[in-house]
Write a protein that holds these residues in place. Structure first.
Motif, short mmCIF file in Angstrom:
data_model
loop_
_atom_site.label_atom_id
_atom_site.label_comp_id
_atom_site.label_asym_id
_atom_site.label_seq_id
_atom_site.Cartn_x
_atom_site.Cartn_y
_atom_site.Cartn_z
N GLY A 437 9.04 12.22 0.57
CA GLY A 437 8.13 11.99 -0.23
C GLY A 437 7.28 10.64 -0.06
O GLY A 437 6.76 10.30 -1.02
N ARG A 438 7.29 10.39 1.19
CA ARG A 438 6.47 9.04 1.51
C ARG A 438 5.06 9.60 2.00
O ARG A 438 4.26 8.51 2.37
N ASP A 439 4.98 10.64 2.01
CA ASP A 439 3.28 11.07 2.48
C ASP A 439 2.81 11.88 1.31
O ASP A 439 3.39 12.76 0.65
N ASP A 440 1.49 11.29 0.43
CA ASP A 440 1.05 11.81 -0.47
C ASP A 440 0.09 13.02 -0.28
O ASP A 440 -0.52 13.55 -1.34
N ARG A 441 0.04 13.61 0.97
CA ARG A 441 -0.74 14.83 1.26
C ARG A 441 0.50 16.07 0.95
O ARG A 441 1.58 15.96 1.09
#
Length: 577
Positions: A437-441
């Motif tokens: 969940g560290r990539d907002d894409r």
């Protein structure tokens, strides 16, 4: 839901703006916005049509979110529709959403721009301009020192990281600031997002004046630009609407609805020349929708992460005045042409829309050729280096066949002349960020690897190791063979799907080479004249810090951690940079 229950629930709601959701257990049936939540929800006790009556009957509860402004309600509605894909809303088939700012639910909160906030976080927004939001967040961090690192990196540190050295963080992780003082800084940030612009504008104004007095004019100019962005942050949309003579970018939209599916054809014009065209499918609710309602949904959902044009020409007027008012406030002129060249463009867009949502387009052909359901979002990967030195990876993104540059990412990789290992490292990095969940894409429909079977094997190994369930293919150079885990496709040169993959592959290659050259050039050029710093030391500095800006910001202690850099050399580097 019984009418009496609905009226009782409505009576409990506030009278300000916000967003409401009709729920069937955990399932979101419908999302709407309101200027007055109480009045709007109460109106559903007397449904305006059969579709709405069915939705109300299925609903078991109503959830609401209060917003500060009607514009925020409009954008939050679009975000929630994208996230939950409610059955009774018009739904555009992509998953962009407007950016938010969150302060995480932690004893020492982290600040970040995101589209998927964590549970319990304090959230502000949504906002229409991601660049403006990022400028404000950076200015807040420079002023108040809020951390931007993950909780994993925050825990267990024994010395401050580079963010502390460059003035972006006050380093609560190592006790450089006590928790109470950090909490006061967090409260100042909250006050800014609640409307107290002076909390940030006043320090910037003082810093700008000091820079000008010291004749640091370039820095003063940068601070002026940042101050302008901050002062306009809470006054989004007050700019004058551009006149037609000033319009450089124009979108032309035509809508066709057939059953429960709608198609919006978009023609994009720049400086009077048509430069792009695309078609977009929307899932309309049961029973279909009028094209004006489809157009309204498209306008808010499509422009979630795209630059707004100067004007939008529509085949008919959107059915929601709030959407038109929002676009006008953002400097976009919304017009329904009646005659002339603009009317002919509308006719062309309608012809494109009425050609139907078939699979005869490039993306449909590509999906059919690969045997997958959808390839609307493709991410491309490539690795670039010079004999194993300054190794970098690129991660580009295409949505609906067009480059989405705001979703591009790049990564410094470990040195080594092993393309397979580096590709595995690059894809694993992307996969782990997605899973954590560290990539907002959003997750892509397809990964495209620049290379052949070896590179694809490395990528699929990384996917298997992390458990990220995304399809991946490779495109080999020269013979232009499409390599999949199940075999190799030798498509004709004029195959529409091959053209899509070539565009993504070439862009990933360009972006990787550009980053590689930038890293080598900036470190070599700036450091090559520093006494005591040879080629091996420059390469070691590059591996350690990644860019000359990070070298410039590093402390003497950090520099001496690099092999070959003694204290005297470190001091010389800091003096020269």
């Amino acid at each position: 839901m019984e009418r009496s229950d609905l009226r009782d629930r409505a009576a409990e709601l506030p009278t300000g703006p916000g967003v409401y959701q009709f729920l069937d257990g955990e399932d979101v049936l419908y999302v709407g916005k309101a200027v007055d939540l109480r009045d709007r929800v109460r109106s559903y006790a007397d449904p305006r049509g059969e579709r709405i009556r069915q939705m109300v009957e299925r609903a078991r509860s109503i959830d609401v979110a209060v917003t500060d402004t009607e514009t925020q309600a409009l954008l939050l509605e679009a975000n929630l529709i994208k996230r939950h894909q409610p059955r009774y809303n018009v739904r555009l088939k992509d998953d962009k959403s407007y950016p938010l700012v969150q302060l995480t639910d932690h004893a020492v909160p982290r600040i970040e721009v995101t589209r998927d906030p964590e549970p319990g976080a304090t959230v502000f927004g949504p906002f229409t301009d991601k660049g403006r939001v990022e400028t404000a967040v950076k200015a807040l961090r420079e002023t108040y020192g809020l951390r931007g690192c993950s909780d994993h990196k925050y825990a267990g540190r024994d010395r401050p990281c580079l963010d502390y050295e460059v003035g972006l963080c006050s380093a609560p992780c190592t006790g450089e600031i006590d928790i109470e003082a950090y909490g006061n800084d967090v409260e100042s940030v909250v006050r800014f997002f609640e409307g107290e612009t002076g909390v940030l504008a006043d320090p910037l104004r003082r810093e700008m004046a000091a820079a000008a007095e010291a004749q640091e004019f370039e820095r003063a100019a940068n601070l002026r630009d940042r101050l302008d962005a901050v002062e306009s942050f809470h006054g989004e949309g007050e700019e004058a609407v551009a006149t037609q003579s000033d319009e450089r970018a124009v979108d032309v939209l035509g809508v066709a609805v057939e059953g429960d599916t709608a198609t919006v054809a978009r023609l994009h014009s720049e400086r009077g020349q048509l430069v792009d065209r695309s078609r977009h499918r929307l899932d309309a609710p049961d029973g279909g929708e009028r094209s004006a309602a489809v157009l309204t949904a498209f306008l808010t959902q499509f422009y979630a992460e795209r630059d707004l044009p100067d004007a939008v020409l529509c085949s008919e007027r959107p059915d929601d005045a709030d959407v038109t008012a929002w676009l006008n406030a953002e400097g976009v002129d919304v017009r329904v042409p009646g005659a002339g060249r603009e009317a002919k463009l509308i006719d062309l867009a309608l012809k494109n829309a009425r050609s139907g949502p078939d699979r005869g387009d490039e993306l449909g052909t590509l999906a059919d050729g690969l045997g997958v359901d959808s390839v609307s979002r493709i991410e491309g990967f490539d690795v670039s280096h010079a004999q194993g030195k300054a190794v970098v990876g690129s991660n580009v993104c295409f949505v609906d066949g067009a480059a989405e540059k705001s979703a591009y990412r790049r990564k410094r990789l470990a040195d080594g002349n092993d393309d397979y290992a580096r590709m595995r490292e690059l894809v694993r990095w992307r996969a782990e960020r997605a899973i954590d969940g560290r990539d907002d894409r959003p997750d892509p429909d397809l990964l495209l690897i620049d290379g052949g079977q070896g590179q694809l094997g490395a990528a699929t190994d990384a996917l298997a190791e992390t458990g990220w369930d995304v399809a991946a293919v490779a495109l080999a150079k020269e013979q232009e063979l499409v390599v999949t885990p199940d075999g190799v496709h030798d498509w004709d040169d004029d195959h529409p799907g091959l053209h899509v993959l070539q565009r993504v592959r070439d862009e990933a290659h360009r972006f990787a080479v550009q980053y590689h050259q930038t890293l080598r050039d900036e470190v070599s050029t700036v450091l090559e004249d520093v006494p005591g710093v040879g080629e091996q030391t420059r390469e070691a500095l590059l591996r350690r810090f990644g860019s000359v800006e990070n070298v410039r910001a590093a402390s003497t202690a950090d520099l001496t951690d690099v092999p070959g850099v003694g204290e005297q050399t470190a001091e010389t580097i800091r003096e020269r940079l």
